[in-house]
Design an enzyme around this catalytic site. Structure first.
Site, mmCIF file in Angstrom:
data_model
loop_
_atom_site.group_PDB
_atom_site.id
_atom_site.type_symbol
_atom_site.label_atom_id
_atom_site.label_comp_id
_atom_site.label_asym_id
_atom_site.label_seq_id
_atom_site.Cartn_x
_atom_site.Cartn_y
_atom_site.Cartn_z
ATOM 1 N N HIS A 120 0.823 -1.222 0.000
ATOM 2 C CA HIS A 120 0.000 0.000 0.000
ATOM 3 C C HIS A 120 0.854 1.267 0.000
ATOM 4 O O HIS A 120 0.296 2.366 0.110
ATOM 5 C CB HIS A 120 -0.938 0.034 1.205
ATOM 6 C CG HIS A 120 -1.874 -1.140 1.293
ATOM 7 N ND1 HIS A 120 -2.681 -1.539 0.238
ATOM 8 C CD2 HIS A 120 -2.123 -2.015 2.302
ATOM 9 C CE1 HIS A 120 -3.370 -2.601 0.612
ATOM 10 N NE2 HIS A 120 -3.049 -2.907 1.846
HETATM 11 ZN ZN LIG Z 1 -3.398 -7.424 3.537
#
Ligand SMILES: [Zn+2]
Length: 299
Positions: A120
């Site tokens: 992320h």
């Molecule tokens: Zn994850």
């Protein structure tokens, strides 16, 4: 022999009480492997990467502000950890671990990190417990070797590999495959080269069939010279965050399928453990151990 990469700092991060991140799991995996007969000399320890290394790939403003502790509160909240010198040292070491794993994979054919999968993290911000995108850096590291042009990143964590997808978006030499829970974080998905979003409650049979088909599809579209594998176990039926319903044996079957895929292509594979958020650490470690079983490290 599959080289293993570990540093005690992986699990050494003081967090506020009731913080949901199971930081103890990395040491737990190491201890569980040792309890199953893996000797300490099997583990290689990484040294932290420098900020200068990171700014070759990521936005210098972001890297320098985060490392020096002046990133604003909102950006730190998006990451999800309180800032500390130790958080930075740990993150720089964890990222170095995945890079070392990539190098060892090229040398030995396969290697596994006992952390990693910070998918992320984007070039100019971090998110969802991820500061710096180790998967992208590992791909770029592999490409420094003359015989490696194309790198396939197989991301089977329950959360979409949004940062990796965005970082590699205009890079035709990196193919990103993400199979994830459609309703799981991040709610705004990026475009991987191949994305498959699965419905809540998806079980073993449908999941394994999907992975098999996706690997075939990726192989048809792209000829990898090396593979990076994010073996997130937040797909597990007991996971606190994931919306899928995969058994421990299903996790093993998945990891074995990826391993066999890499061996059939005869390309090096670097594996990282990815997410996994059961609060029962022993149970969580047991699910993460399936990766080491699938790669033949333990029985
Ligand atoms: Zn994850």
């Amino acid at each position: 022999m599959t080289p293993l990469v570990f540093h005690p700092i992986y699990s050494q991060l003081p967090l506020p009480p009731r913080h949901r991140f199971p930081i103890e799991k990395y040491q737990g995996i190491r201890d569980a492997l040792v309890a199953r007969g893996i000797t300490s000399d099997r583990f290689s320890a990484p040294s932290p990467v420098s900020s200068a290394f990171l700014t070759d790939y990521f936005a210098p403003n972001y890297v320098n502000a985060l490392v020096s502790g002046v990133l604003d509160d909102k950006a730190m909240r998006r990451i999800g950890f309180p800032w500390s010198e130790h958080l930075i040292k740990r993150s720089l070491t964890a990222v170095a671990g995945t890079i070392l794993t990539a190098e060892l994979a090229i040398e030995h054919g396969q290697a596994l990190n006992l952390t990693g999968g910070y998918h992320h993290a984007f070039a100019d911000f971090g998110s969802g417990f991820c500061l710096f995108n180790d998967l992208f850096l590992a791909a770029k590291t592999m490409q420094k070797y003359g015989h490696i042009d194309n790198v396939l990143i197989i991301d089977l964590d329950v959360h979409q590999g949004d940062g990796t997808a965005k970082l590699a978006q205009d890079d035709k030499s990196i193919f990103t495959l993400s199979i994830h829970g459609e309703k799981n974080f991040p709610h705004r998905k990026q475009h991987s080269d191949l994305d498959i979003g699965l419905a809540k409650g998806t079980g073993d049979d449908e999941y394994l069939e999907t992975v098999e088909q996706a690997l075939l599809l990726a192989e048809r579209q792209f000829q990898p010279d090396a593979i990076i594998y994010d073996a997130g176990v937040d797909i597990h039926e007991n996971d606190d965050l994931g919306h899928l319903c995969i058994s421990t044996e299903g996790v093993y079957q998945r990891d074995k399928m990826v391993y066999d895929f890499c061996r059939a292509l005869d390309v090096p594979v670097a594996g990282v453990i990815g997410g996994g958020y059961q609060r029962d650490i022993d149970a969580l470690v047991n699910v993460h151990l399936q990766l080491y079983r699938a790669f033949g490290v333990i029985d």
